[in-house]
Design an enzyme around this catalytic site. Sequence first.
Site, PDB file in Angstrom:
ATOM      1  N   HIS A 107       0.838  -1.205   0.000  1.00 17.31           N
ATOM      2  CA  HIS A 107       0.000   0.000   0.000  1.00 17.31           C
ATOM      3  C   HIS A 107       0.862   1.239   0.000  1.00 17.31           C
ATOM      4  O   HIS A 107       1.962   1.245   0.551  1.00 17.31           O
ATOM      5  CB  HIS A 107      -0.937   0.017   1.208  1.00 17.31           C
ATOM      6  N   HIS A 109       0.804   5.270   1.139  1.00 14.44           N
ATOM      7  CA  HIS A 109       0.146   6.283   1.962  1.00 14.44           C
ATOM      8  C   HIS A 109       0.177   7.611   1.208  1.00 14.44           C
ATOM      9  O   HIS A 109       1.218   8.005   0.680  1.00 14.44           O
ATOM     10  CB  HIS A 109       0.915   6.500   3.272  1.00 14.44           C
TER      11      HIS A 109
HETATM   12  P1  5GP Z   1       1.776   0.334   7.333  1.00 14.54           P
HETATM   13  O1  5GP Z   1       2.075   0.489   8.796  1.00 14.54           O
HETATM   14  O2  5GP Z   1       1.745  -1.129   6.959  1.00 14.54           O
HETATM   15  O3  5GP Z   1       2.647   1.145   6.432  1.00 14.54           O
HETATM   16  O4  5GP Z   1       0.335   0.945   7.093  1.00 14.54           O
HETATM   17  C1  5GP Z   1      -0.821   0.297   7.462  1.00 14.54           C
HETATM   18  C2  5GP Z   1      -1.859   1.382   7.590  1.00 14.54           C
HETATM   19  O5  5GP Z   1      -3.115   0.772   7.671  1.00 14.54           O
HETATM   20  C3  5GP Z   1      -1.676   2.240   8.849  1.00 14.54           C
HETATM   21  O6  5GP Z   1      -1.544   3.598   8.475  1.00 14.54           O
HETATM   22  C4  5GP Z   1      -2.953   1.980   9.637  1.00 14.54           C
HETATM   23  O7  5GP Z   1      -3.418   3.133  10.270  1.00 14.54           O
HETATM   24  C5  5GP Z   1      -3.901   1.486   8.586  1.00 14.54           C
HETATM   25  N1  5GP Z   1      -4.899   0.551   9.066  1.00 14.54           N
HETATM   26  C6  5GP Z   1      -4.717  -0.456   9.953  1.00 14.54           C
HETATM   27  N2  5GP Z   1      -5.862  -1.150  10.111  1.00 14.54           N
HETATM   28  C7  5GP Z   1      -6.774  -0.568   9.286  1.00 14.54           C
HETATM   29  C8  5GP Z   1      -8.149  -0.843   9.013  1.00 14.54           C
HETATM   30  O8  5GP Z   1      -8.766  -1.761   9.537  1.00 14.54           O
HETATM   31  N3  5GP Z   1      -8.771  -0.032   8.120  1.00 14.54           N
HETATM   32  C9  5GP Z   1      -8.115   1.011   7.505  1.00 14.54           C
HETATM   33  N4  5GP Z   1      -8.825   1.750   6.651  1.00 14.54           N
HETATM   34  N5  5GP Z   1      -6.830   1.299   7.749  1.00 14.54           N
HETATM   35  C10 5GP Z   1      -6.163   0.516   8.635  1.00 14.54           C
END
Ligand code: 5GP
Length: 145
Positions: A107, A109
Amino acid sequence: MSLHGTYDDDNIFAKILRSEIPCVKVYEDDVALAFMDLFPQSEGHTLVIPKQTRSRNFLELPEDYIAPFMQRVQKIAAGVEKALTPDGLVITQFNGAPAGQTVFHLHFHIIPRWEGQSMKGHGASGQADPGELEGVAEKIRAALS
Ligand code: 5GP
């Protein structure tokens, strides 16, 4: 989880893609899905994920998927900019837990920034009110249409 491993079909974004859990959607086509981050680092924090791959991180994204997917990332970023008129945009992604990745479906951001306003840390923000997220998403959807 390390940088290398097996794709977990039960990761939260795989469940969102299968509509097993809800998300506040801003865009969807055959290549990508974009939705509001539930724990936003700033107003308008949006996530863009590829749909047709089981890529855990950017290194695993099939080469022929890079261009179409990154076109969607740029398109959504332009929509966020048009909708919310931030002064800047952070566009970022993390590969592997030591780099900060917590959900192991690739993903990007998109995080709007405003002059003089600090951004919450990655993984350091509380859960947003779904109604507020829907209001922001509506503006982004309108900008993208
Ligand atoms: P990472 O830490 O892997 O770069 O980003 C994961 C993102 O997913 C984080 O920014 C977190 O806030 C978001 N996130 C985690 N759980 C959920 C969820 O259930 N729904 C949504 N929409 N975002 C989520």
